[in-house]
Structure formats: structure tokens, C-alpha cells
Design a protein around this motif. Sequence first.
Motif, PDB file in Angstrom:
ATOM      1  N   GLU A   1     -32.454  -7.946 -18.412  1.00  0.00           N
ATOM      2  CA  GLU A   1     -31.547  -7.687 -19.526  1.00  0.00           C
ATOM      3  C   GLU A   1     -30.114  -7.575 -19.016  1.00  0.00           C
ATOM      4  OE1 GLU A   1     -31.009  -3.921 -22.392  1.00  0.00           O
ATOM      5  OE2 GLU A   1     -32.930  -4.957 -22.661  1.00  0.00           O
ATOM      6  N   GLU A  37     -25.746  -7.650 -20.317  1.00  0.00           N
ATOM      7  CA  GLU A  37     -24.776  -7.547 -21.397  1.00  0.00           C
ATOM      8  C   GLU A  37     -23.696  -8.605 -21.220  1.00  0.00           C
ATOM      9  OE1 GLU A  37     -23.226  -3.632 -21.906  1.00  0.00           O
ATOM     10  OE2 GLU A  37     -25.215  -2.714 -22.176  1.00  0.00           O
ATOM     11  N   TRP A  40     -30.856  -6.360 -29.699  1.00  0.00           N
ATOM     12  CA  TRP A  40     -31.764  -6.854 -28.668  1.00  0.00           C
ATOM     13  C   TRP A  40     -31.947  -8.362 -28.758  1.00  0.00           C
ATOM     14  CZ3 TRP A  40     -31.548  -2.682 -26.087  1.00  0.00           C
ATOM     15  CH2 TRP A  40     -31.700  -1.425 -26.683  1.00  0.00           C
ATOM     16  N   ASP A  41     -32.368  -8.926 -27.664  1.00  0.00           N
ATOM     17  CA  ASP A  41     -32.675 -10.356 -27.586  1.00  0.00           C
ATOM     18  C   ASP A  41     -34.158 -10.546 -27.898  1.00  0.00           C
ATOM     19  OD1 ASP A  41     -32.881 -13.028 -27.021  1.00  0.00           O
ATOM     20  OD2 ASP A  41     -31.897 -12.927 -25.065  1.00  0.00           O
ATOM     21  N   THR A  68     -30.332 -13.576 -30.613  1.00  0.00           N
ATOM     22  CA  THR A  68     -30.150 -12.365 -29.824  1.00  0.00           C
ATOM     23  C   THR A  68     -29.055 -11.513 -30.445  1.00  0.00           C
ATOM     24  OG1 THR A  68     -29.607 -11.437 -27.659  1.00  0.00           O
ATOM     25  CG2 THR A  68     -28.489 -13.465 -28.245  1.00  0.00           C
ATOM     26  N   SER A  69     -29.211 -10.203 -30.308  1.00  0.00           N
ATOM     27  CA  SER A  69     -28.159  -9.228 -30.610  1.00  0.00           C
ATOM     28  C   SER A  69     -27.733  -9.178 -32.072  1.00  0.00           C
ATOM     29  CB  SER A  69     -26.940  -9.470 -29.715  1.00  0.00           C
ATOM     30  OG  SER A  69     -27.274  -9.298 -28.363  1.00  0.00           O
ATOM     31  N   ARG A 124     -21.558  -4.206 -30.864  1.00  0.00           N
ATOM     32  CA  ARG A 124     -21.691  -4.346 -29.419  1.00  0.00           C
ATOM     33  C   ARG A 124     -22.718  -3.352 -28.905  1.00  0.00           C
ATOM     34  NH1 ARG A 124     -15.937  -4.809 -29.994  1.00  0.00           N
ATOM     35  NH2 ARG A 124     -15.111  -6.782 -29.179  1.00  0.00           N
ATOM     36  N   ASN A 168     -34.416  -8.969 -22.074  1.00  0.00           N
ATOM     37  CA  ASN A 168     -34.931  -7.788 -22.764  1.00  0.00           C
ATOM     38  C   ASN A 168     -35.771  -6.950 -21.814  1.00  0.00           C
ATOM     39  OD1 ASN A 168     -36.343  -5.982 -24.603  1.00  0.00           O
ATOM     40  ND2 ASN A 168     -35.624  -7.351 -26.225  1.00  0.00           N
ATOM     41  N   ARG A 183     -26.465  -8.641 -25.930  1.00  0.00           N
ATOM     42  CA  ARG A 183     -27.412  -8.645 -24.808  1.00  0.00           C
ATOM     43  C   ARG A 183     -28.175  -9.961 -24.757  1.00  0.00           C
ATOM     44  NH1 ARG A 183     -28.226  -3.285 -26.954  1.00  0.00           N
ATOM     45  NH2 ARG A 183     -27.756  -1.651 -25.433  1.00  0.00           N
TER      46      ARG A 183
END
Length: 488
Positions: A318, A320, A260-261, A248-249, A331, A337, A334
Motif C-alpha cells: 500500500e 500513498e 482504499w484501492d 481506487t480511493s 485524501r 491495499n 492510495r
Amino acid sequence: MGNLDYGVVGNGRTAALISAEGNIEWLCLPDFDSPSAFGKILDVDKGGSVDFVVSPDYSISQQYIEHTNVLVTTFDSPKEGCFEVIDFMPRYRTGDDTDYYIPSELYRLIKLKRGNPQFKVKYNPRMDYGKGKIIQKCGPEYVKSCLESNLENAIYLYSSLNFDLLLNEDVMELTRDEFMLISYNQKVINVDIERVYLEYERTKLYWMNWSNRSKKFTLFNDYIERSMLVLKLMSYQRTGAVLAALTTSIPESIGGIRNWDYRYCWLRDASMSIETLIRIGHSGAAKRFMKFIENILRSKSDRFQIMYGIQYERDIKELELPHLRGYKDSRPVRIGNAAFSQQQNDVYGYLMDVIYQYYLYFKGTLDEIEDMFEVVKHIGRIVLSEWREPDSGIWEIRNKKEHFVFSKVMCWVALDRAAKISEMLHKEGYFNRYKEEAQAIKDDVFANGWKEEIHSFSQTYSNCDLDSSLLLMEKYGFISYDDPRYKM
């Protein structure tokens, strides 16, 4: 290898990313989409890792054992000696073709190669994405680690190394082969070096056999095989879901916000992966994916989403994680999604193309064939009613819908393949309906998607932007390779 390079090991249950220095920097337990237990890749200080620390005179190299998903990191010092860290997650058959041993655990076999090498181990689990305080309890057989706020959700470290030296990060001298085992479950069998050797040989043999069954290519076969091994890692054994990524991320651009995841099953990505596995001779993953498709539809009126959780989840909220600094300070970090709620009409084409190959190559039972035809008709109904509508497109444009040319093309693919399936099953009425509407889509794309001013098909009906996804028009049979509109 540089600091952007990672090796990966996995077993169809979860996977670990291992840096070029031999450090475990990403591992979720017990499953791919579980919270991370080691997540240094997302925060150097808070994420957690398992590091081997050696003196500067060591050179470090890394490679896979040929034809396998077993990773070897070699630490070599001209003064002290040489050792290898062999990382793997057990995977092998225990019965028939559907019975596998895939525990949520990672072995690190530390093999002495020469001399008396020295190292420190930094064992720093940080459960639940690095949240909260970690408690570690050391017993005679294992080290148990858990969050102070959640004592039940623990992981276990088994090792032949001295626990006191290991946890104190003291220097250790390697005089024989040793091991570390990170397990989500407390083991009910004795874990010693002989057991580790056995798990290693079984896993290595499984991957070698799997690779041996793959189609071979004259050119670039090594690269193709490695790609296939990674795709296989990303197929979740328990449901047949295929992940878009293991992480993710990881940002689209360093320092950017598009993080994004991707630890979920996008029907588009999964369908393309399954098509590839079919082409190299591996039907097992394809059959499991077909069952995944059947299982996500709870009734004939259910709508498809573009993506699902790997255990059929539909609502992928989703969130953070502001306490993590992100990959190279990118940054936000997350999890979940929100794209699951998007409409992306191209997904139906990929999915129907895989189903068409299912009918071509797999000899299912009558009830399986009928079940799958219900899926075909369901997708057909959706495409017939919605192909004229705008969507978010393959690029997942948030908060904006357009008439994306590629979405129209893939709607054509969906109906074209549905017509071919109907013809195979002697369903003339469905064949005629799908064929007629597929032609209507093609006419619409040629009328509205071709832009004479740029001598190309455009991204959407309303703009003149180029779109690389349209190169797939020929692959899926929408247009001939020698058509001037494709060649231009």
C-alpha cells in the motif's frame, strides 16, 4: 445525471468510467490494476481525461444500448444539431468458448444524428497516476503519448479527426461519422471507420447474446440485468479473478481518509459475485474463478489470504500518492491495499459455499474434482484449527481483532458445506469430522453471540453492538427464518 454519476464500459481486461458529460475520467492501461492513463476522477487538474467540449446550449444525456455494456452519450443542440458518442471496449469470441478478443483499448464512435454540430476535444493523457511530464508525438496514423521518464510505456490515439485540430483543442464541425481509438498497443492493422463499425457490431452482439442467456425475472429484471452486466465487466478474463471495484480511493465519506484501492480480488466479494452469476445461468465465470482458486494455492500447505492481485499477486503493498488531491479533495489517494495481510475468518464460508455449488452444478473431470477436493480439505483444516481465534471481521477493522459473530457463522458455513461435499463424495470420515465441529461452532455462537439485553445477536462476543451482516445468517442456513432469535 449529476457529477456523481458515471457510466462504465469494459471488456474483462480493463474498464473506463465516463462522466455524465461524456468525459473519460478513469482508465487504466493495459489492465484493471495498472496505473491510470486518465484519472481526472482523482484530480481534476493532474489526473487527465478525454473531454468533449460543447457550447452551453447543448443538452447532454446518457444511456446504455439495451442489454449491453455499450454506452451512448447524446449531445443535442437546437441550433447546431445532434451527435452521439458511443463508447465501448471490444469483446467477442474468436474461436471456442475460451477464446476471446479483449484488447486493451477503448473506442469512441462519434455518430452524426442531425445538422452540423460543433465541439472541441480535450485529449489529456496523464500516465502513471499523473506523474511527470507527458510527451506527445503526432504522426500520420496516430498520436503517441508517454512519460518523459518512460518513453517505452506509451499509449496510442488513432482517429479520423484532424490531429492538429484535436491536439490544439480547436473547434471541429461534424459532417460525417468519426472515431477515436485509445489503445495500449500500436495497431498492426489499418484502423478506419469501417473497422470501427465492425468492432462495434461484434461487441454489441456479444453483450446482447450474453444477456439473452441470463435468467429472466418477473420483477425488476432491467435492474438485475444491468447489475449482472457490471459484475461481468469486473471479472478478469485472463485469470478468473473478480474485482471488488474498478477504482481506487473513492472515499467512504467525502473528505474522509478511508480511501482504499479495491482493484483486487477479495475472496469474499468474488465468491458472492460468482454465486450470483451461477444463479442467473452463467457458469463460465464461475469455472474461471475455480481455476483462480486452484492457482493461488501453490502447495497444499499454502495459506489463504483474504485478497489477491488479479494476476495471483500475494504481496499488495500500500502506497500513498500525495501529488493527487483525491476525489472531491478526499485524501490520501492510495494504491495497493495493506488489508491483504489481515485475518478474516468469514472468507472461508463464502468460498466453500461457491465450491459446494461447483460440485452441485458442474460436471468436472475426475482430476478437476480431486483437485477441488484438495482445496476443500485445505480450507477445512484452516477452519478447524482457527475458528476459535479472533479476527479482523468483515468490516476489516485495522489493528484490532475480536471474536466477530459473523466470522463464527461463516466458519460454520465453511464446515457445513465441507461436510455436504464430503457426503457427496462418500468420504464418511471427513463428513463426520466437519459435521461435528460445525455443530460446536453453532453452539458457541448461540451461547456467546446472542445478547438477551438487546434481544439480538451482537457484532462481537464482547459487545452489544448491532451488525447488519448478521442478516445473512438465515440466507446461509445457520438459522431458520422463523426462529424467534432471527425475527427479533
